[in-house]
Design a protein around this motif. Structure first.
Motif, PDB file in Angstrom:
ATOM      1  N   TRP A  15       0.838  -1.205   0.000  1.00 25.77           N
ATOM      2  CA  TRP A  15       0.000   0.000   0.000  1.00 25.77           C
ATOM      3  C   TRP A  15       0.876   1.258   0.000  1.00 25.77           C
ATOM      4  O   TRP A  15       0.632   2.189  -0.767  1.00 25.77           O
ATOM      5  CB  TRP A  15      -0.930   0.001   1.219  1.00 25.77           C
ATOM      6  CG  TRP A  15      -1.728   1.260   1.327  1.00 25.77           C
ATOM      7  CD1 TRP A  15      -2.878   1.570   0.668  1.00 25.77           C
ATOM      8  CD2 TRP A  15      -1.403   2.404   2.127  1.00 25.77           C
ATOM      9  NE1 TRP A  15      -3.288   2.843   1.012  1.00 25.77           N
ATOM     10  CE2 TRP A  15      -2.407   3.360   1.905  1.00 25.77           C
ATOM     11  CE3 TRP A  15      -0.365   2.692   3.008  1.00 25.77           C
ATOM     12  CZ2 TRP A  15      -2.395   4.599   2.542  1.00 25.77           C
ATOM     13  CZ3 TRP A  15      -0.349   3.923   3.640  1.00 25.77           C
ATOM     14  CH2 TRP A  15      -1.362   4.857   3.399  1.00 25.77           C
ATOM     15  N   TYR A  17       4.006   1.512  -1.021  1.00 26.99           N
ATOM     16  CA  TYR A  17       4.737   1.617  -2.287  1.00 26.99           C
ATOM     17  C   TYR A  17       3.840   2.220  -3.358  1.00 26.99           C
ATOM     18  O   TYR A  17       4.245   3.118  -4.082  1.00 26.99           O
ATOM     19  CB  TYR A  17       5.249   0.241  -2.723  1.00 26.99           C
ATOM     20  CG  TYR A  17       6.418   0.332  -3.674  1.00 26.99           C
ATOM     21  CD1 TYR A  17       7.706   0.110  -3.216  1.00 26.99           C
ATOM     22  CD2 TYR A  17       6.249   0.639  -5.012  1.00 26.99           C
ATOM     23  CE1 TYR A  17       8.796   0.204  -4.065  1.00 26.99           C
ATOM     24  CE2 TYR A  17       7.322   0.731  -5.873  1.00 26.99           C
ATOM     25  CZ  TYR A  17       8.601   0.516  -5.391  1.00 26.99           C
ATOM     26  OH  TYR A  17       9.672   0.613  -6.243  1.00 26.99           O
ATOM     27  N   ARG A  18       2.614   1.689  -3.462  1.00 26.33           N
ATOM     28  CA  ARG A  18       1.680   2.203  -4.475  1.00 26.33           C
ATOM     29  C   ARG A  18       1.318   3.666  -4.211  1.00 26.33           C
ATOM     30  O   ARG A  18       1.276   4.479  -5.128  1.00 26.33           O
ATOM     31  CB  ARG A  18       0.420   1.348  -4.500  1.00 26.33           C
ATOM     32  CG  ARG A  18       0.627   0.025  -5.161  1.00 26.33           C
ATOM     33  CD  ARG A  18      -0.683  -0.729  -5.312  1.00 26.33           C
ATOM     34  NE  ARG A  18      -0.430  -1.957  -6.031  1.00 26.33           N
ATOM     35  CZ  ARG A  18      -0.901  -3.142  -5.667  1.00 26.33           C
ATOM     36  NH1 ARG A  18      -1.678  -3.252  -4.603  1.00 26.33           N
ATOM     37  NH2 ARG A  18      -0.614  -4.215  -6.369  1.00 26.33           N
ATOM     38  N   THR A  19       1.038   3.985  -2.977  1.00 24.69           N
ATOM     39  CA  THR A  19       0.600   5.331  -2.618  1.00 24.69           C
ATOM     40  C   THR A  19       1.703   6.368  -2.818  1.00 24.69           C
ATOM     41  O   THR A  19       1.446   7.465  -3.304  1.00 24.69           O
ATOM     42  CB  THR A  19       0.117   5.362  -1.148  1.00 24.69           C
ATOM     43  OG1 THR A  19      -0.933   4.408  -0.999  1.00 24.69           O
ATOM     44  CG2 THR A  19      -0.387   6.729  -0.761  1.00 24.69           C
ATOM     45  N   ASP A  21       4.554   5.882  -4.662  1.00 27.93           N
ATOM     46  CA  ASP A  21       5.394   5.563  -5.823  1.00 27.93           C
ATOM     47  C   ASP A  21       6.802   5.134  -5.409  1.00 27.93           C
ATOM     48  O   ASP A  21       7.799   5.534  -5.998  1.00 27.93           O
ATOM     49  CB  ASP A  21       5.474   6.738  -6.802  1.00 27.93           C
ATOM     50  CG  ASP A  21       4.195   6.902  -7.602  1.00 27.93           C
ATOM     51  OD1 ASP A  21       3.487   5.890  -7.813  1.00 27.93           O
ATOM     52  OD2 ASP A  21       3.903   8.028  -8.015  1.00 27.93           O
ATOM     53  N   THR A  37       4.525  -7.757  -9.081  1.00 29.50           N
ATOM     54  CA  THR A  37       3.142  -8.230  -9.107  1.00 29.50           C
ATOM     55  C   THR A  37       3.120  -9.429 -10.043  1.00 29.50           C
ATOM     56  O   THR A  37       3.402  -9.304 -11.233  1.00 29.50           O
ATOM     57  CB  THR A  37       2.171  -7.135  -9.574  1.00 29.50           C
ATOM     58  OG1 THR A  37       2.295  -6.019  -8.671  1.00 29.50           O
ATOM     59  CG2 THR A  37       0.734  -7.638  -9.569  1.00 29.50           C
ATOM     60  N   SER A  48       1.121  -8.896  -5.030  1.00 30.20           N
ATOM     61  CA  SER A  48       2.215  -7.923  -5.051  1.00 30.20           C
ATOM     62  C   SER A  48       3.028  -8.043  -3.775  1.00 30.20           C
ATOM     63  O   SER A  48       2.492  -8.334  -2.701  1.00 30.20           O
ATOM     64  CB  SER A  48       1.665  -6.503  -5.164  1.00 30.20           C
ATOM     65  OG  SER A  48       0.983  -6.339  -6.383  1.00 30.20           O
ATOM     66  N   GLN A  88       7.552  -2.762 -10.598  1.00 29.00           N
ATOM     67  CA  GLN A  88       7.395  -1.324 -10.407  1.00 29.00           C
ATOM     68  C   GLN A  88       8.585  -0.822  -9.607  1.00 29.00           C
ATOM     69  O   GLN A  88       8.880  -1.325  -8.524  1.00 29.00           O
ATOM     70  CB  GLN A  88       6.104  -0.996  -9.666  1.00 29.00           C
ATOM     71  CG  GLN A  88       5.904   0.493  -9.467  1.00 29.00           C
ATOM     72  CD  GLN A  88       4.611   0.841  -8.762  1.00 29.00           C
ATOM     73  OE1 GLN A  88       3.729   0.014  -8.610  1.00 29.00           O
ATOM     74  NE2 GLN A  88       4.503   2.084  -8.323  1.00 29.00           N
ATOM     75  N   HIS A  93       6.461   1.242 -14.321  1.00 28.15           N
ATOM     76  CA  HIS A  93       6.152  -0.196 -14.433  1.00 28.15           C
ATOM     77  C   HIS A  93       6.851  -0.762 -15.660  1.00 28.15           C
ATOM     78  O   HIS A  93       6.949  -0.101 -16.693  1.00 28.15           O
ATOM     79  CB  HIS A  93       4.643  -0.414 -14.620  1.00 28.15           C
ATOM     80  CG  HIS A  93       3.854  -0.151 -13.391  1.00 28.15           C
ATOM     81  ND1 HIS A  93       3.464  -1.146 -12.533  1.00 28.15           N
ATOM     82  CD2 HIS A  93       3.375   1.006 -12.859  1.00 28.15           C
ATOM     83  CE1 HIS A  93       2.776  -0.626 -11.538  1.00 28.15           C
ATOM     84  NE2 HIS A  93       2.708   0.677 -11.715  1.00 28.15           N
TER      85      HIS A  93
END
Length: 142
Positions: A15, A17-19, A21, A37, A48, A88, A93
């Motif tokens: 979470w 990492y995605r939030t 970047d 992923t 992921s 990512q 990506h």
């Protein structure tokens, strides 16, 4: 209980990492973390996970210590079962082809590259009492 805590920690890391970047994930400017992923080997459901990596001329090195667990981590077993995986790094990506290193190639990379970069990683192999699997993620040609 510890497996459940590890899964919860992974969810939080993914979470973050995605939030963000990939910013602030490693905790150190010397440690590089990417997010893989990969479809599950049995279910096909994408999973992921954030893992440490090292750059090489032929791709990115990843290794599956599982924090010293007795078996290879699920993410690495999933990686073995696929042709490509989404990687990512920061906000970027890229599809990459995983190639597990074996035999002398694996041993040389483990000793001369991974442990040379950070000898503390070796404690996980000692704790696990198993060879730590190593893979190189090679860019998929477009």
């Amino acid at each position: 209980m510890s497996r459940r805590m590890a899964r919860m920690g992974n969810r939080i890391g993914v979470w973050m990492y995605r939030t963000l970047d990939g910013r602030l994930v490693s905790g150190s400017k010397d440690v590089h973390v990417l997010m893989l992923t990969t479809p599950g080997r049995r279910t096909g459901v994408p999973h992921s996970t954030c893992v440490r990596y090292l750059e090489r001329p032929d791709g990115l090195l990843v290794w599956g210590t599982g924090s010293g667990s007795r078996s290879d981590p699920d993410w690495f077993r999933n990686l073995r079962a696929v042709e490509t995986t989404d990687v990512q790094i920061g906000a970027k990506h890229q599809n990459m082809h995983p190639r597990e290193l074996t035999g002398q190639e694996r041993q040389t990379v483990w000793t001369d590259v991974i442990l040379a970069e950070d000898p503390r990683i070796g404690r996980y192999a000692t704790k696990a009492k198993r060879p730590i699997p190593v893979a190189v993620l090679e860019p998929v040609e477009s």
